[in-house]
Each structure stands twice: as C-alpha cells, then as structure tokens.
Motif scaffolding. Structure first.
Motif, PDB file in Angstrom:
ATOM      1  N   CYS A   1       0.850  -1.169   0.000  1.00  0.00           N
ATOM      2  CA  CYS A   1       0.000   0.000   0.000  1.00  0.00           C
ATOM      3  C   CYS A   1       0.889   1.221   0.000  1.00  0.00           C
ATOM      4  O   CYS A   1       2.092   1.130   0.162  1.00  0.00           O
ATOM      5  CB  CYS A   1      -0.929   0.004   1.226  1.00  0.00           C
ATOM      6  SG  CYS A   1      -0.018   0.136   2.781  1.00  0.00           S
ATOM      7  N   THR A   2       0.308   2.406  -0.166  1.00  0.00           N
ATOM      8  CA  THR A   2       1.072   3.654  -0.157  1.00  0.00           C
ATOM      9  C   THR A   2       0.674   4.444   1.070  1.00  0.00           C
ATOM     10  O   THR A   2      -0.492   4.688   1.302  1.00  0.00           O
ATOM     11  CB  THR A   2       0.788   4.481  -1.417  1.00  0.00           C
ATOM     12  OG1 THR A   2       1.142   3.694  -2.555  1.00  0.00           O
ATOM     13  CG2 THR A   2       1.595   5.765  -1.397  1.00  0.00           C
TER      14      THR A   2
ATOM     15  N   VAL B   1       0.086  13.291   7.640  1.00  0.00           N
ATOM     16  CA  VAL B   1      -1.130  12.511   7.853  1.00  0.00           C
ATOM     17  C   VAL B   1      -1.069  11.259   7.001  1.00  0.00           C
ATOM     18  O   VAL B   1      -0.879  11.335   5.793  1.00  0.00           O
ATOM     19  CB  VAL B   1      -2.381  13.335   7.477  1.00  0.00           C
ATOM     20  CG1 VAL B   1      -3.636  12.508   7.691  1.00  0.00           C
ATOM     21  CG2 VAL B   1      -2.424  14.617   8.297  1.00  0.00           C
ATOM     22  N   GLU B   2      -1.188  10.097   7.633  1.00  0.00           N
ATOM     23  CA  GLU B   2      -1.095   8.851   6.889  1.00  0.00           C
ATOM     24  C   GLU B   2      -2.422   8.514   6.211  1.00  0.00           C
ATOM     25  O   GLU B   2      -3.494   8.868   6.689  1.00  0.00           O
ATOM     26  CB  GLU B   2      -0.685   7.708   7.822  1.00  0.00           C
ATOM     27  CG  GLU B   2      -1.726   7.369   8.855  1.00  0.00           C
ATOM     28  CD  GLU B   2      -1.435   6.052   9.540  1.00  0.00           C
ATOM     29  OE1 GLU B   2      -1.181   5.065   8.827  1.00  0.00           O
ATOM     30  OE2 GLU B   2      -1.482   6.011  10.770  1.00  0.00           O
ATOM     31  N   SER B   3      -2.335   7.831   5.077  1.00  0.00           N
ATOM     32  CA  SER B   3      -3.529   7.380   4.388  1.00  0.00           C
ATOM     33  C   SER B   3      -3.942   6.020   4.922  1.00  0.00           C
ATOM     34  O   SER B   3      -3.204   5.379   5.662  1.00  0.00           O
ATOM     35  CB  SER B   3      -3.255   7.295   2.888  1.00  0.00           C
ATOM     36  OG  SER B   3      -2.201   6.383   2.632  1.00  0.00           O
ATOM     37  N   MET B   4      -5.123   5.585   4.554  1.00  0.00           N
ATOM     38  CA  MET B   4      -5.614   4.281   4.996  1.00  0.00           C
ATOM     39  C   MET B   4      -4.787   3.169   4.356  1.00  0.00           C
ATOM     40  O   MET B   4      -4.452   3.238   3.178  1.00  0.00           O
ATOM     41  CB  MET B   4      -7.092   4.135   4.616  1.00  0.00           C
ATOM     42  CG  MET B   4      -8.011   5.090   5.367  1.00  0.00           C
ATOM     43  SD  MET B   4      -8.046   4.773   7.147  1.00  0.00           S
ATOM     44  CE  MET B   4      -8.877   3.183   7.184  1.00  0.00           C
TER      45      MET B   4
ATOM     46  N   PRO C   1      -2.727  -3.509   8.808  1.00  0.00           N
ATOM     47  CA  PRO C   1      -3.719  -2.669   8.126  1.00  0.00           C
ATOM     48  C   PRO C   1      -4.295  -1.638   9.089  1.00  0.00           C
ATOM     49  O   PRO C   1      -4.308  -1.833  10.312  1.00  0.00           O
ATOM     50  CB  PRO C   1      -4.799  -3.683   7.691  1.00  0.00           C
ATOM     51  CG  PRO C   1      -4.103  -5.002   7.680  1.00  0.00           C
ATOM     52  CD  PRO C   1      -3.081  -4.939   8.762  1.00  0.00           C
ATOM     53  N   SER C   2      -4.765  -0.531   8.548  1.00  0.00           N
ATOM     54  CA  SER C   2      -5.350   0.527   9.384  1.00  0.00           C
ATOM     55  C   SER C   2      -6.509  -0.021  10.214  1.00  0.00           C
ATOM     56  O   SER C   2      -7.337  -0.788   9.712  1.00  0.00           O
ATOM     57  CB  SER C   2      -5.855   1.675   8.500  1.00  0.00           C
ATOM     58  OG  SER C   2      -4.782   2.289   7.824  1.00  0.00           O
ATOM     59  N   GLY C   3      -6.535   0.353  11.476  1.00  0.00           N
ATOM     60  CA  GLY C   3      -7.636  -0.029  12.347  1.00  0.00           C
ATOM     61  C   GLY C   3      -7.470  -1.353  13.045  1.00  0.00           C
ATOM     62  O   GLY C   3      -8.306  -1.704  13.894  1.00  0.00           O
ATOM     63  N   ALA C   4      -6.421  -2.109  12.746  1.00  0.00           N
ATOM     64  CA  ALA C   4      -6.230  -3.397  13.406  1.00  0.00           C
ATOM     65  C   ALA C   4      -5.923  -3.176  14.890  1.00  0.00           C
ATOM     66  O   ALA C   4      -5.115  -2.330  15.254  1.00  0.00           O
ATOM     67  CB  ALA C   4      -5.099  -4.167  12.745  1.00  0.00           C
ATOM     68  N   ARG C   5      -6.586  -3.947  15.742  1.00  0.00           N
ATOM     69  CA  ARG C   5      -6.338  -3.834  17.184  1.00  0.00           C
ATOM     70  C   ARG C   5      -5.299  -4.828  17.667  1.00  0.00           C
ATOM     71  O   ARG C   5      -4.734  -4.674  18.752  1.00  0.00           O
ATOM     72  CB  ARG C   5      -7.642  -4.048  17.962  1.00  0.00           C
ATOM     73  CG  ARG C   5      -8.247  -5.439  17.814  1.00  0.00           C
ATOM     74  CD  ARG C   5      -9.388  -5.680  18.785  1.00  0.00           C
ATOM     75  NE  ARG C   5      -9.966  -7.010  18.648  1.00  0.00           N
ATOM     76  CZ  ARG C   5      -9.435  -8.100  19.181  1.00  0.00           C
ATOM     77  NH1 ARG C   5      -8.321  -8.020  19.889  1.00  0.00           N
ATOM     78  NH2 ARG C   5     -10.023  -9.278  19.020  1.00  0.00           N
ATOM     79  N   ALA C   6      -5.051  -5.869  16.846  1.00  0.00           N
ATOM     80  CA  ALA C   6      -4.075  -6.898  17.227  1.00  0.00           C
ATOM     81  C   ALA C   6      -3.635  -7.636  15.971  1.00  0.00           C
ATOM     82  O   ALA C   6      -4.326  -7.638  14.953  1.00  0.00           O
ATOM     83  CB  ALA C   6      -4.675  -7.881  18.232  1.00  0.00           C
ATOM     84  N   VAL C   7      -2.449  -8.258  16.063  1.00  0.00           N
ATOM     85  CA  VAL C   7      -1.916  -9.080  14.980  1.00  0.00           C
ATOM     86  C   VAL C   7      -1.433 -10.403  15.572  1.00  0.00           C
ATOM     87  O   VAL C   7      -0.738 -10.420  16.598  1.00  0.00           O
ATOM     88  CB  VAL C   7      -0.750  -8.385  14.250  1.00  0.00           C
ATOM     89  CG1 VAL C   7      -0.030  -9.347  13.314  1.00  0.00           C
ATOM     90  CG2 VAL C   7      -1.259  -7.189  13.454  1.00  0.00           C
ATOM     91  N   LEU C   8      -1.795 -11.499  14.916  1.00  0.00           N
ATOM     92  CA  LEU C   8      -1.336 -12.829  15.312  1.00  0.00           C
ATOM     93  C   LEU C   8      -0.318 -13.324  14.295  1.00  0.00           C
ATOM     94  O   LEU C   8      -0.550 -13.253  13.084  1.00  0.00           O
ATOM     95  CB  LEU C   8      -2.506 -13.806  15.385  1.00  0.00           C
ATOM     96  CG  LEU C   8      -3.704 -13.425  16.255  1.00  0.00           C
ATOM     97  CD1 LEU C   8      -4.750 -14.537  16.215  1.00  0.00           C
ATOM     98  CD2 LEU C   8      -3.263 -13.151  17.686  1.00  0.00           C
TER      99      LEU C   8
ATOM    100  N   LEU D   1       2.204  -4.289  19.182  1.00  0.00           N
ATOM    101  CA  LEU D   1       2.088  -3.292  18.114  1.00  0.00           C
ATOM    102  C   LEU D   1       2.427  -1.919  18.668  1.00  0.00           C
ATOM    103  O   LEU D   1       2.091  -1.600  19.808  1.00  0.00           O
ATOM    104  CB  LEU D   1       0.661  -3.244  17.558  1.00  0.00           C
ATOM    105  CG  LEU D   1       0.105  -4.449  16.808  1.00  0.00           C
ATOM    106  CD1 LEU D   1      -1.351  -4.183  16.432  1.00  0.00           C
ATOM    107  CD2 LEU D   1       0.925  -4.732  15.575  1.00  0.00           C
ATOM    108  N   THR D   2       3.074  -1.089  17.846  1.00  0.00           N
ATOM    109  CA  THR D   2       3.246   0.310  18.228  1.00  0.00           C
ATOM    110  C   THR D   2       1.938   1.044  17.961  1.00  0.00           C
ATOM    111  O   THR D   2       1.011   0.511  17.331  1.00  0.00           O
ATOM    112  CB  THR D   2       4.375   0.971  17.424  1.00  0.00           C
ATOM    113  OG1 THR D   2       3.949   1.112  16.062  1.00  0.00           O
ATOM    114  CG2 THR D   2       5.657   0.159  17.487  1.00  0.00           C
ATOM    115  N   ALA D   3       1.865   2.291  18.418  1.00  0.00           N
ATOM    116  CA  ALA D   3       0.657   3.082  18.191  1.00  0.00           C
ATOM    117  C   ALA D   3       0.388   3.282  16.705  1.00  0.00           C
ATOM    118  O   ALA D   3      -0.756   3.446  16.286  1.00  0.00           O
ATOM    119  CB  ALA D   3       0.792   4.435  18.889  1.00  0.00           C
ATOM    120  N   GLU D   4       1.461   3.232  15.873  1.00  0.00           N
ATOM    121  CA  GLU D   4       1.295   3.409  14.432  1.00  0.00           C
ATOM    122  C   GLU D   4       1.029   2.091  13.708  1.00  0.00           C
ATOM    123  O   GLU D   4       0.893   2.078  12.487  1.00  0.00           O
ATOM    124  CB  GLU D   4       2.547   4.052  13.831  1.00  0.00           C
ATOM    125  CG  GLU D   4       3.022   5.305  14.534  1.00  0.00           C
ATOM    126  CD  GLU D   4       4.109   5.013  15.575  1.00  0.00           C
ATOM    127  OE1 GLU D   4       4.847   5.946  15.906  1.00  0.00           O
ATOM    128  OE2 GLU D   4       4.201   3.861  16.028  1.00  0.00           O
TER     129      GLU D   4
END
Length: 308
Positions: free
Chosen positions: A10-11, A45-48, A69-76, A84-87
């Motif tokens: 993604c960009t 400002v980052e894009s989605m 991906p944007s909006g993810a609360r967790a990654v497995l 995860l960092t805040a970004e």
C-alpha cells in the motif's frame, strides 16, 4: 552483504518519529561508530492501509519490520499475538530452520479479521571446519555438562527480560570493522566433531579491539567476571520488541547489567575467550525464540514511505 527490494502493498506517508531510518544500502566496511542519520520530524497525515506492509521479503534467518492494516487492534503471527506500536508497526523474525510459509492475522474491533500468508525463502547454508575444542573452555565432557546448565539459565533469563527500547527501529550498524570469518547458519565441525549450526556472524579483529553497540538498548547480561564454556565473556543487549543481540568471546566488557546504551557507544573489546580458534567478535541476534542473521539486519531496507 544481502539486501532486498522492499515489498509495499500500500502507499502511506511516513509516521512521525525521531529515530534513524534504515538506509537503502550498507557499505561492506561501514564505520563502526557512525550512527544512522536522523529521520525527518515533519508531521504528516497517513492514508488508509488496506493490507499488511513488509520492509523486506521473508527469508530463513531474516528479520522483517511490518505494519498492520489501518484499524487493526491486534496481529497474530502463527497464532501468537505480537506487540504493536501506536502506528501499527511490529517485528517478525524467521529462524534458520523456519517453515516455508508463515501466517499473519489482523484482528479488528468489529470482529472482522484479515489473513495473510507470507512465503519464507530458504537460506543457503555452508559447512565450516573450526579448529576448536567442542566443549570450549571445559576440559572434559563431565565438566562441560556441570557448568553448562547454570550458564544456559543465565542466558535464558536475560532473553526473557523485556525492556522499553526503540533500538529495533534504528538502522543497525556493524559493531566492529573486519573480515567476516564465520557465517550465520553454517554447519560447524569442531576438530572433526559435528556441532550445531553457527548462530551468528563472526568478525575477525585483533584482540583488544573496541566494539560498539549496533543500536540502542539495555544490557541484560554482562559476564565480566565469569567465562562461559562456549561464549567466554558474554554481553547481551535488548533492543526492544523481542529483539536482542549477543556478543561472544570478549576480552573485556565495558558496561554492566541494567545499563542503557546508545548506538555507536563502545561496550567491550574483542577477544578469544570460550570456544574460539582465535580473536574475533561473534555477533548473534534473536527475535523471541528465532535466531536471526545479523547480516540481513544491517542490510535491511525500510522505505521512507512506510518504515518506522
């Protein structure tokens, strides 16, 4: 030196950060004490991001900086949740004997999930003959077995320590200049006796040569008084996010456990203690339980459009 082109799915504009960015190429003999250049602090400002982003292709022994991906609360990662960092950045590492694919799952607050299967390229492992005693500083197998248990307990305790450090975000530098005399992943044969594979990168240098921290971190083990059977005087640094470095066979350690160290800071001197055929610095790295090839870390690419 191994380097890969980045795979961007993604960009996005770069997040605000004050730590150095990884460079697109690393000289064969970079100055040992030159830190990476600082990142721009311009707020953008980052894009989605609809999909995962990866700094490099995955390979056995490799380390990858990734972004959810944007909006993810967790990654497995292979079923285990990662910090995860805040970004949305996180690290994933691949052991020398990692499977040929890995599973990533992004979890969202609304119950949705996004799955991604990451191919893992095989490494190219060599065979190396080393003129050294298989039991290192122990004269007999019985002595080795008696000493090795407590040594491993200290090493495992240091690796289980988790510290707050952003060293993992930096462009790692070589701790000392010199010829690479031993490759990560190579099958070792000690005086005719097969041993385990080589877990780090050996850099030949004269005894007493100072070496520096490849990135910021916290000292979790400093065996300044003890000489481990295999590692000799051992120094370990935690760089955060489960990533740590180990420096073996040192002649002298210049930092203590609990010290906060900065990239480029002199932390010890090269030696030949423990199981060593001559003076050199063994630099090993682990991400959680996966052993990582330092050559792939210092040549990793973190593109300006997405990197941490």
């Amino acid at each position: 030196m191994i380097a890969f082109a980045a795979l961007a799915t993604c960009t996005a504009t770069p997040p605000q950060a004050s730590t150095p960015a990884r460079s697109a190429s690393v000289p064969v003999e970079p100055p040992a004490i030159t830190p990476a250049p600082a990142r721009s602090t311009t707020a953008q400002v980052e894009s989605m991001r609809p999909d995962f982003w990866f700094s490099t292709p995955a390979i056995q022994g490799g380390l990858v900086t990734a972004r959810a991906p944007s909006g993810a609360r967790a990654v497995l990662f292979n079923g285990a949740e990662l910090p995860l960092t805040a970004e949305g950045f996180f690290l994933i590492g691949f052991d020398r004997d990692a499977e040929n694919s890995a599973s990533l799952v992004a979890l969202f607050s609304d119950g949705q999930r996004k799955e991604h299967y990451l191919p893992v390229a095989p490494g190219n492992w060599k065979i190396e003959h080393v003129a050294a005693n298989p039991t290192g500083g122990a004269k007999t197998t019985e002595e080795f077995q008696a000493r090795r248990g407590p040594e491993l307990a200290r090493i495992n305790a240091a690796r289980a320590t988790r510290v707050a450090s952003d060293g993992w975000r930096q462009n790692f530098i070589r701790p000392v200049a010199g010829r690479i005399s031993g490759l990560f992943g190579a099958q070792r044969i000690y005086n005719g006796t097969p041993g385990s594979y080589h877990s780090g990168m050996d850099i030949a240098a004269a005894a007493g040569t100072p070496f520096v921290a490849p990135a910021d971190g916290v000292v979790t083990l400093a065996a300044a008084e003890d000489v481990f059977t295999l590692e000799g005087h051992l120094l370990m640094i935690d760089h955060g996010m489960g990533l740590n470095s180990a420096f073996l066979h040192c002649s002298e350690l210049l930092v203590r456990e609990g010290d906060v160290v900065k990239q480029g800071q002199v932390i010890g001197k090269v030696g030949a203690t423990g199981r060593a055929s001559g003076p050199h610095l063994h630099w090993g790295m682990k991400w959680n339980s996966a052993r990582i090839d330092p050559r792939l870390v210092i040549s990793a690419v973190s593109p300006s459009g997405n990197g941490p």
